[in-house]
Design a protein around this motif. Structure first.
Motif, PDB file in Angstrom:
ATOM      1  N   UNK A  10      -2.116   2.561  -4.974  1.00 44.34           N
ATOM      2  CA  UNK A  10      -0.795   2.510  -4.324  1.00 44.34           C
ATOM      3  C   UNK A  10      -0.709   3.520  -3.190  1.00 44.34           C
ATOM      4  N   UNK A  11       0.014   3.169  -2.148  1.00 47.05           N
ATOM      5  CA  UNK A  11       0.148   4.090  -1.016  1.00 47.05           C
ATOM      6  C   UNK A  11       1.557   4.692  -1.044  1.00 47.05           C
ATOM      7  N   UNK A  57       9.850  -2.554   0.499  1.00 45.91           N
ATOM      8  CA  UNK A  57       9.098  -1.393   0.015  1.00 45.91           C
ATOM      9  C   UNK A  57       9.120  -1.383  -1.513  1.00 45.91           C
ATOM     10  N   UNK A  58       8.135  -0.725  -2.126  1.00 41.99           N
ATOM     11  CA  UNK A  58       8.154  -0.530  -3.572  1.00 41.99           C
ATOM     12  C   UNK A  58       8.867   0.789  -3.850  1.00 41.99           C
ATOM     13  N   UNK A  59       9.673   0.824  -4.899  1.00 40.95           N
ATOM     14  CA  UNK A  59      10.487   2.027  -5.137  1.00 40.95           C
ATOM     15  C   UNK A  59      10.291   2.538  -6.562  1.00 40.95           C
ATOM     16  N   UNK A  66       7.076   2.883   7.735  1.00 44.94           N
ATOM     17  CA  UNK A  66       5.941   1.972   7.913  1.00 44.94           C
ATOM     18  C   UNK A  66       5.059   2.487   9.056  1.00 44.94           C
ATOM     19  N   UNK A  67       5.727   2.960  10.113  1.00 43.48           N
ATOM     20  CA  UNK A  67       4.996   3.485  11.278  1.00 43.48           C
ATOM     21  C   UNK A  67       4.167   4.706  10.934  1.00 43.48           C
ATOM     22  N   UNK A  96       2.603  -2.981   0.466  1.00 47.10           N
ATOM     23  CA  UNK A  96       1.777  -2.003  -0.246  1.00 47.10           C
ATOM     24  C   UNK A  96       2.413  -0.626  -0.306  1.00 47.10           C
ATOM     25  N   UNK A  97       3.485  -0.436   0.430  1.00 47.90           N
ATOM     26  CA  UNK A  97       4.003   0.925   0.555  1.00 47.90           C
ATOM     27  C   UNK A  97       5.021   1.280  -0.528  1.00 47.90           C
ATOM     28  N   UNK A  98       4.875   2.505  -1.030  1.00 47.21           N
ATOM     29  CA  UNK A  98       5.777   2.976  -2.077  1.00 47.21           C
ATOM     30  C   UNK A  98       6.625   4.138  -1.572  1.00 47.21           C
TER      31      UNK A  98
END
Ligand code: UDX
Length: 474
Positions: free
Chosen positions: A119-120, A38-40, A470-471, A9-11
């Motif tokens: 989106x995050x 990751x999404x870029x 991510x953390x 889910x992370x961008x």
């Protein structure tokens, strides 16, 4: 939730200045982040849309789309004044305009594409010429990283200068040498041109000051280099302002990987016929010469190189990018005609393919960092003919730190005479020093590949960066 699930889910948003040498390392870093789940998204200027992405059927008056997708990466465009009625006459004016229009336009794109959606956005990564991105990130409380696109040595030198940690030449003491941890002693001729008291800006240029001012706001400083190449200087910064190497961010073919995986852009069309010409040249015989995308040599400089090439009688491939598209090159009259059996002059070439071609003996370069990293990963020795900015220091690295070649002796105006160019060519092609440069080049080529391979230093740094993103997104 398991961290693998969360990554889905992370961008990450990459924000790059409008230059091929800024966008390509960013995209290649983006590709690594993509492969780690990751999404870029890339954000760059409208100028880049017009130069690179605009369909050939569109006109300058057509509106710029809010986003497009290329090689699995979404690209957004923010305003830099391109196509407006504003007349931009210098690079300084352009930088100022981006600084004025960019923040609002980028903020609005971030809102539309991320904040108003599910989106995050976990991290924004900018590169040097758009320092204000750190403020935009802070305004949305998104952690920000910078991808430094010059050697770590330059980062250390500027950092120490900006923070007054060491002594540098002054108008009163212009000839002093500079001693910095992790680097050989630097004479004024080895320093980045912006740090010389005589530099035309009169002081540290505004864009660099702003950059170092913004460094405090960054959570990570990443660099397009690799630890094994610049170990001493990287280690010297570890307790001051750590820098993490994530490179070399070069086309995969240079690293022995599948070229179809590359996502770099090309702002100029290369003349591919030079590859066929190279195929007909003997192994390790050709002198490849290029001064990158910005440098325009004077007629006097071109003439001295031209005479040296003729006198050396060695095959050459010489890229001379005209200032404007249809400019006539100020080469000595008859040069191209007289040397047509010996060499080739082109306005732009597929450099990364050229550098790995077996016919290439050495690369005479202005010491732009992308060119140097490409030569290092290709295992090609270099002749340094630096002009300004980081290039004099990069030339010092070639000769005195990396051991990959020689730097030409320049006069006070930066000019190099014919005999010096000819001497350097001979030294790079025949004799024991040439052998030694080739040996060192193979060693560093291997080290570059290892750095980006599984468990290599850069690969580990990218992984720990991702783990931290991510953390922090918890
Ligand atoms: C600028 C600065 O001038 C340089 O000092 C700094 O280190 C990086 O930013 P530029 O002058 O364009 O860059 O040089 P460089 O970084 O070497 O990048 C040139 C790029 O153009 C390389 O990726 C090279 O492969 C490419 N190129 C060059 C071609 O594709 N074809 C050519 O004919 C010449």
């Amino acid at each position: 939730m398991a961290s693998e699930d969360k990554r889905e889910e992370l961008h990450v948003l990459l924000v790059a200045f409008s230059a091929q040498g800024h966008i390509n390392p960013m995209l290649r870093l983006g590709k690594s982040l993509l492969t780690k789940g990751l999404h870029v998204t890339l954000a760059t200027t409208e100028l880049v849309y017009h130069r690179v992405f605009k369909p050939s059927t569109a006109t300058d008056d057509d509106t710029v789309p809010t986003s497009i997708t290329t090689n699995g990466i979404q690209v957004l465009f923010f305003s830099d004044g391109f196509g407006s009625s504003l007349k931009i006459t210098s690079a300084d004016e352009y930088m100022e305009l981006i600084g004025k229009l960019g923040p609002l336009s980028l903020s609005s794109a971030i809102k539309t594409h991320f904040l108003d959606t599910s989106k995050k956005l976990a991290c924004i990564i900018n590169n040097p010429f758009v320092p204000w991105v750190a403020d935009v990130a802070a305004s949305f409380k998104i952690p920000c990283a910078c991808l430094w696109i010059q050697p770590c040595a330059l980062y250390a030198i500027y950092y120490r200068f900006y923070n007054n940690l060491d002594q540098f030449p002054t108008l009163q003491n212009p000839n002093m040498s500079v001693h910095l941890p992790g680097l050989p002693s630097l004479q004024p001729r080895d320093l980045p041109s912006f740090l010389l008291p005589s530099n035309p800006f009169g002081s540290f240029p505004k864009v660099l000051s702003e950059m170092f001012q913004h460094m405090k706001k960054l959570k990570w400083v990443l660099a397009n280099s690799f630890h094994e190449l610049e170990k001493e200087v990287i280690d010297s910064m570890a307790n001051i302002c750590p820098i993490r190497t994530v490179g070399p961010l070069v086309p995969p073919s240079l690293l022995g990987q599948d070229q179809s995986e590359d996502i770099g852009i090309e702002m100029w069309k290369p003349q591919d016929s030079c590859m066929e010409w190279l195929d007909h040249q003997p192994r390790s015989s050709v002198i490849y010469i290029s001064f990158g995308s910005l440098i325009v040599l004077t007629a006097k400089q071109l003439e001295s190189i031209a005479s040296a090439l003729k006198r050396s009688n060695r095959p050459f491939l010489w890229v001379i990018k005209p200032k404007e598209k249809d400019d006539i090159l100020p080469l000595p009259q008859g040069f191209v005609e007289e040397t047509k059996e010996q060499g080739m002059v082109v306005p732009w070439c597929p450099q990364t393919k050229v550098l790995v071609h077996p016919a290439i003996a050495c690369f005479m370069t202005h010491c732009g960092w992308n060119s140097m990293l490409e030569a290092i990963t290709a295992g090609t020795p270099m002749i340094g003919y630096p002009q300004w900015t980081d290039q004099p220091t990069n030339a010092k690295l070639i000769s005195d730190v990396f051991g990959l070649g020689i730097r030409l002796e320049q006069d006070g105006e930066g000019f190099v005479g014919t005999e010096e160019v000819e001497r350097a060519i001979e030294e790079m092609v025949v004799g024991p020093r040439a052998e030694e440069f080739r040996r060192k080049a193979s060693e560093l080529k291997r080290a570059a590949r290892e750095a980006v391979a599984d468990c290599g230093s850069s690969e580990r740094n990218i992984q720990s960066f991702v783990d931290e993103i991510v953390g922090t997104s918890d």
